[in-house]
Design a protein around this motif. Sequence first.
Motif, PDB file in Angstrom:
ATOM      1  N   GLU A   1       0.916  -1.218  -0.014  1.00  0.00           N
ATOM      2  CA  GLU A   1      -0.024   0.015  -0.197  1.00  0.00           C
ATOM      3  C   GLU A   1       0.956   1.079   0.031  1.00  0.00           C
ATOM      4  N   THR A   2       0.596   2.103  -0.937  1.00  0.00           N
ATOM      5  CA  THR A   2       1.588   3.243  -1.166  1.00  0.00           C
ATOM      6  C   THR A   2       0.627   4.651  -0.626  1.00  0.00           C
ATOM      7  N   GLY A   3      -0.314   4.345  -0.621  1.00  0.00           N
ATOM      8  CA  GLY A   3      -1.231   5.691  -0.373  1.00  0.00           C
ATOM      9  C   GLY A   3      -1.569   5.580   0.945  1.00  0.00           C
ATOM     10  N   ALA A   4      -2.575   6.419   1.515  1.00  0.00           N
ATOM     11  CA  ALA A   4      -3.200   6.687   2.846  1.00  0.00           C
ATOM     12  C   ALA A   4      -4.805   6.590   2.767  1.00  0.00           C
ATOM     13  N   PRO A   5      -5.053   5.116   2.616  1.00  0.00           N
ATOM     14  CA  PRO A   5      -6.618   5.102   2.262  1.00  0.00           C
ATOM     15  C   PRO A   5      -7.500   5.545   3.594  1.00  0.00           C
ATOM     16  N   ALA A   6      -8.533   5.649   3.488  1.00  0.00           N
ATOM     17  CA  ALA A   6      -9.467   5.933   4.741  1.00  0.00           C
ATOM     18  C   ALA A   6      -9.651   4.549   5.664  1.00  0.00           C
ATOM     19  N   ALA A   7      -9.734   5.130   6.901  1.00  0.00           N
ATOM     20  CA  ALA A   7      -9.595   4.154   7.949  1.00  0.00           C
ATOM     21  C   ALA A   7     -10.343   2.754   7.843  1.00  0.00           C
ATOM     22  N   ASP A   8     -11.589   2.724   7.268  1.00  0.00           N
ATOM     23  CA  ASP A   8     -12.181   1.441   6.702  1.00  0.00           C
ATOM     24  C   ASP A   8     -11.520   0.770   6.030  1.00  0.00           C
ATOM     25  N   ALA A   9     -10.998   1.237   5.043  1.00  0.00           N
ATOM     26  CA  ALA A   9     -10.076   0.460   4.047  1.00  0.00           C
ATOM     27  C   ALA A   9      -8.962   0.125   4.428  1.00  0.00           C
ATOM     28  N   MET A  10      -8.287   0.813   5.577  1.00  0.00           N
ATOM     29  CA  MET A  10      -7.122   0.429   6.040  1.00  0.00           C
ATOM     30  C   MET A  10      -7.651  -1.040   6.971  1.00  0.00           C
ATOM     31  N   ILE A  11      -8.606  -0.954   7.371  1.00  0.00           N
ATOM     32  CA  ILE A  11      -9.236  -2.091   8.562  1.00  0.00           C
ATOM     33  C   ILE A  11      -9.384  -3.362   7.349  1.00  0.00           C
ATOM     34  N   ALA A  12     -10.115  -3.013   6.332  1.00  0.00           N
ATOM     35  CA  ALA A  12     -10.321  -4.319   5.403  1.00  0.00           C
ATOM     36  C   ALA A  12      -8.905  -4.903   4.903  1.00  0.00           C
ATOM     37  N   GLN A  13      -8.268  -3.914   4.272  1.00  0.00           N
ATOM     38  CA  GLN A  13      -7.005  -4.411   4.103  1.00  0.00           C
ATOM     39  C   GLN A  13      -6.121  -5.595   4.734  1.00  0.00           C
ATOM     40  N   LEU A  14      -5.943  -4.888   6.168  1.00  0.00           N
ATOM     41  CA  LEU A  14      -5.439  -5.716   7.242  1.00  0.00           C
ATOM     42  C   LEU A  14      -6.228  -6.853   7.584  1.00  0.00           C
ATOM     43  N   VAL A  15      -7.368  -6.966   7.401  1.00  0.00           N
ATOM     44  CA  VAL A  15      -8.206  -8.143   7.551  1.00  0.00           C
ATOM     45  C   VAL A  15      -7.876  -9.153   6.577  1.00  0.00           C
ATOM     46  N   SER A  16      -7.949  -8.711   5.234  1.00  0.00           N
ATOM     47  CA  SER A  16      -7.588  -9.691   3.997  1.00  0.00           C
ATOM     48  C   SER A  16      -5.940  -9.901   4.385  1.00  0.00           C
ATOM     49  N   ASP A  17      -5.020  -8.992   4.887  1.00  0.00           N
ATOM     50  CA  ASP A  17      -3.738  -9.532   4.910  1.00  0.00           C
ATOM     51  C   ASP A  17      -3.530 -10.429   5.817  1.00  0.00           C
ATOM     52  N   HIS A  18      -4.003 -10.394   7.136  1.00  0.00           N
ATOM     53  CA  HIS A  18      -3.771 -11.304   8.147  1.00  0.00           C
ATOM     54  C   HIS A  18      -4.368 -12.505   7.671  1.00  0.00           C
TER      55      HIS A  18
END
Length: 158
Positions: A93-110
């Motif tokens: 991730e090279t940007g700064a997504p919205a908080a909800d998108a951050m959470i969604a990415q980390l759920v997927s990544d974990h």
Amino acid sequence: MASPYINDQTARTETAAALGRLLADSYMIYLKTQGFHWNVAGPQFEPLHTLFQEQYTELAQAIDEVAERIRALGPKAPGSFSEFKELTSISEETGAPAADAMIAQLVSDHSTASRTALQAVAAAESRGDVATADLATQRVAQHEKTAWMLSSLQERGN
């Protein structure tokens, strides 16, 4: 009686390779989580800023343990960003997504890292390497727990 695994360098190298993929996934999540910690904004700033710090701190310890286990098996542990990018299943991730998108990415990544850790468990168990299987099993549990905790933030009250 000692396991024949102790003297089987091919088996040790194959197990270390599975751990290398887990190390790369863990490092990429670490890097992403720390970036999210720095860049989270909005009404959830304070709790997410704190949560992300707790998570990347836990990952830093895990990364060290996985790398040291690779070294205990004999091979060199991957340690460069180019090696991690080659081995990882986690997108950068090279940007700064919205908080909800951050959470969604980390759920997927974990969730992805949990599957990678499970592959390391299978590789270690098939070769009789209980120490690596134990370490990787602990990583499965931690990644699943973190994904659950983050996904709980996405749920809306009924």
